[in-house]
Every structure is written in C-alpha cells, then in structure tokens.
Motif scaffolding. Sequence first.
Motif, mmCIF file in Angstrom:
data_model
loop_
_atom_site.group_PDB
_atom_site.id
_atom_site.type_symbol
_atom_site.label_atom_id
_atom_site.label_comp_id
_atom_site.label_asym_id
_atom_site.label_seq_id
_atom_site.Cartn_x
_atom_site.Cartn_y
_atom_site.Cartn_z
ATOM 1 N N GLU A 108 30.134 22.551 -12.436
ATOM 2 C CA GLU A 108 29.666 21.491 -13.339
ATOM 3 C C GLU A 108 30.267 21.624 -14.731
ATOM 4 O OE1 GLU A 108 25.407 21.672 -13.336
ATOM 5 O OE2 GLU A 108 25.253 20.579 -11.454
ATOM 6 N N GLY A 109 31.503 22.130 -14.802
ATOM 7 C CA GLY A 109 32.187 22.208 -16.085
ATOM 8 C C GLY A 109 31.805 23.389 -16.942
ATOM 9 N N ARG A 110 31.009 24.332 -16.449
ATOM 10 C CA ARG A 110 30.615 25.491 -17.248
ATOM 11 C C ARG A 110 30.825 26.758 -16.427
ATOM 12 N NH1 ARG A 110 25.513 27.617 -16.183
ATOM 13 N NH2 ARG A 110 24.372 26.521 -14.537
ATOM 14 N N LYS A 111 30.969 27.878 -17.148
ATOM 15 C CA LYS A 111 31.180 29.155 -16.483
ATOM 16 C C LYS A 111 29.874 29.645 -15.871
ATOM 17 C CE LYS A 111 33.996 32.239 -18.188
ATOM 18 N NZ LYS A 111 34.581 33.343 -19.016
ATOM 19 N N SER A 161 47.663 26.530 -21.818
ATOM 20 C CA SER A 161 47.000 26.597 -23.118
ATOM 21 C C SER A 161 45.492 26.558 -22.911
ATOM 22 C CB SER A 161 47.435 25.432 -24.023
ATOM 23 O OG SER A 161 46.980 24.193 -23.503
ATOM 24 N N ALA A 162 44.759 27.031 -23.916
ATOM 25 C CA ALA A 162 43.296 27.017 -23.834
ATOM 26 C C ALA A 162 42.759 25.591 -23.794
ATOM 27 C CB ALA A 162 42.712 27.765 -25.035
ATOM 28 N N LYS A 163 43.412 24.692 -24.515
ATOM 29 C CA LYS A 163 42.975 23.302 -24.519
ATOM 30 C C LYS A 163 43.139 22.667 -23.154
ATOM 31 C CE LYS A 163 43.668 18.958 -27.040
ATOM 32 N NZ LYS A 163 44.433 18.278 -28.113
ATOM 33 N N GLU A 164 44.268 22.970 -22.495
ATOM 34 C CA GLU A 164 44.491 22.436 -21.154
ATOM 35 C C GLU A 164 43.456 22.985 -20.180
ATOM 36 O OE1 GLU A 164 48.202 22.274 -17.996
ATOM 37 O OE2 GLU A 164 47.681 24.157 -18.954
ATOM 38 N N GLU A 165 43.130 24.260 -20.310
ATOM 39 C CA GLU A 165 42.136 24.873 -19.429
ATOM 40 C C GLU A 165 40.773 24.209 -19.593
ATOM 41 O OE1 GLU A 165 39.823 29.166 -18.889
ATOM 42 O OE2 GLU A 165 41.645 29.027 -20.100
ATOM 43 N N GLN A 166 40.357 23.989 -20.819
ATOM 44 C CA GLN A 166 39.062 23.353 -21.074
ATOM 45 C C GLN A 166 39.007 21.950 -20.502
ATOM 46 O OE1 GLN A 166 38.588 23.585 -25.322
ATOM 47 N NE2 GLN A 166 38.356 25.819 -25.330
ATOM 48 N N ARG A 167 40.081 21.192 -20.686
ATOM 49 C CA ARG A 167 40.117 19.825 -20.164
ATOM 50 C C ARG A 167 40.095 19.817 -18.643
ATOM 51 N NH1 ARG A 167 44.351 18.503 -22.398
ATOM 52 N NH2 ARG A 167 45.847 18.659 -20.685
ATOM 53 N N MET A 168 40.843 20.730 -18.021
ATOM 54 C CA MET A 168 40.906 20.786 -16.572
ATOM 55 C C MET A 168 39.545 21.111 -15.969
ATOM 56 S SD MET A 168 43.354 23.207 -14.222
ATOM 57 C CE MET A 168 44.797 22.657 -15.142
ATOM 58 N N ILE A 169 38.869 22.089 -16.553
ATOM 59 C CA ILE A 169 37.563 22.496 -16.030
ATOM 60 C C ILE A 169 36.513 21.424 -16.288
ATOM 61 C CG2 ILE A 169 35.708 24.197 -16.283
ATOM 62 C CD1 ILE A 169 37.883 26.277 -16.873
#
Length: 326
Positions: free
Chosen positions: A224-227, A150-158
């Motif tokens: 650092e958590g960003r693309k 899920s997109a939420k899981e991806e955001q949390r993981m990164i």
Amino acid sequence: MSAEASVGGHAAQSALSQPACHSTEEARHLGLLGSKYVKLNVGGSLHYTTVQTLSKEDSLLRSICNGGTDVTIDSEGWVVLDRCGRHFGLVLNFLRDGSVPLPEDHRELDEVLKEAQFYQVQGLIQHCLSAMQKRKDVFQSVCYIPMITSAKEEQRMIATCRKPVVKLQNNRGNNKYSYTSNSDDNLLKNIELFDKLVLRFNGRVLFVKDVLGDEICCWSFYGEGRKIAEVCCTSIVYATEKKQTKVEFPEARIFEETLNILIYENSRGSGGLHLLDSRGSGSSLGAGQSEEDGAVGGDRRVRRIHVRRHIMHDERGHGQQTVYKD
C-alpha cells in the motif's frame, strides 16, 4: 465521374478510366478480369499495380476501381490519394500475396494498422491485431526487474505501484572494513534468492534492485505504498585484531516476509489491510535474529529485522572468538 477526372483526353485514356469510370457490370468485369493497370499517387509515393490486385478484398480500393468511390485523377492519369505512402507498398503486397511480414517496431505496426483500417483491408487488419496480441502476450510473460536510479524515482515507483514491492539493496563496495570469509558467498546467495523469488511471484509482486544505496545487503518489503518490513543482512564483527563486515543469509526470514506482503496484493485502495506478524505478538525471536520496531505514520510500524549473533567462533581461525556488540 467528377469534372477533375475528365481533364484532357490523356486522362481518359488511363488504365483506371476504363474500369473505374463506369458503374456498369461490364466495366467492372473488364476491370477485374482484364488486369488493367492503375497508377496510384499516394502522398507523393508512386505505385503501379492492377485493378485485379486492388479488387482482391472488399475494401476501399475495390470501391475505387469499380467506381463506387469518387477519386481525383491528375492530368497524367495518376489516381491521387491524400494519404502517407510510407506503408502503402505493404498494403499492396498483402493484397498480392495474402500475407506480409510486419514491422518489428510497435509504433510502425500501429501505423500499418491505421492504414489498413483506412483502406478497409480486413485481412490486413486482422493480421496486425494478431501480431499485436502475440507480442503483448510475450511481453507479459517476461520477467523484468527495474533498477533504482534515484530516491525520487524509488518513491514514485512504490507510491504508484498497485502491487506489493520487494526491494533488494546490495552494494558490496560500500564497506570500509574487510569481509568475513563467508560473506561473499552469502551475498551471492541473497542475490540468487532474489532472482528465484522474481520468477516465483512474477506478476504478483514488483521486485526492484538498488545498487546505489548505502546498505551492503538489505531487503525491504512494501505494501500500500509504505514500508512494512526490513531485513538487514549485514553486521560488524568485533574480532581481536580488527573489525570485519559479515553478510548473513536469512533465507527463511526473507521468504516469510515475502509471503507476508502478499496480503497487500489486492488491498490497494480498499481501506487498508493491516499485516499481522505470522509468529504472533508475544512470540520470541530466533537465536540468530533480533527485531526492533520503528513507528511510521502513527500506529503503523515497520518491522526491522537485523541478523546478528552475539557470540560465535570466527571462521578465520580455530580458537579465536568473535563477539557481536549492539
């Protein structure tokens, strides 16, 4: 000995009462060498063994046998221990044989360790700790690739990962046109390169896969958590008859971006290192690539690299031309 331990003449006749009721050297000698039997009730689990077995190691069980530790003995002569008896048989087998197979399940192994620590069986404690360390070493050496659900899981993981992140998004079915003749091969080459990079940078970079996204083949690089950068490997071919989807394999560019994000390997929480493009700000792109920057968070920008060629011959037939339009 306590009053409970002296209840009735039958309790006094129990095997434990002879070696454990006295603290004299003679009783201790008889308990070890006479192989007197002991009946143990460990949380409702009944065990029948010898004083010699219980006394093999300098443990709580030996202390019980030689009278160094007070115990409760019921009217039938059972030594009552207020512990779960699930793993007590394993403890006894270790005392008998000096070694014992341990549970494969990590939770059960931890339970055995807790019991060994309670009974102060040092040999079993070390056996458990060694097994845990070996399993930890094996687990750390395994390459595993998380799959995005899920997109939420991806955001949390990164956001929570302290390592740089490389994500490969591949969804071959998300295409309303047909593919060019080399697209399937190039898609497989992208997947193979992803696997090779996982092995090469295992432990340094977190690699994740996304097979639910909208892109057919797209690489994303995070620090650092960003693309930080993105390499899109697909484009639309405007042929003379119909549109087609083309998948490219920009191996050098993908490898370069993977090396670039290693600058973020130890920079999480250190004030932020800014990635510099290795080609320089004024250098030109290759003939087969185009790049556009999108602003993210003020002056932080994401390099988006889209692989496309402006004019080329279509692979399907000689003489037909394929034109890529922006």
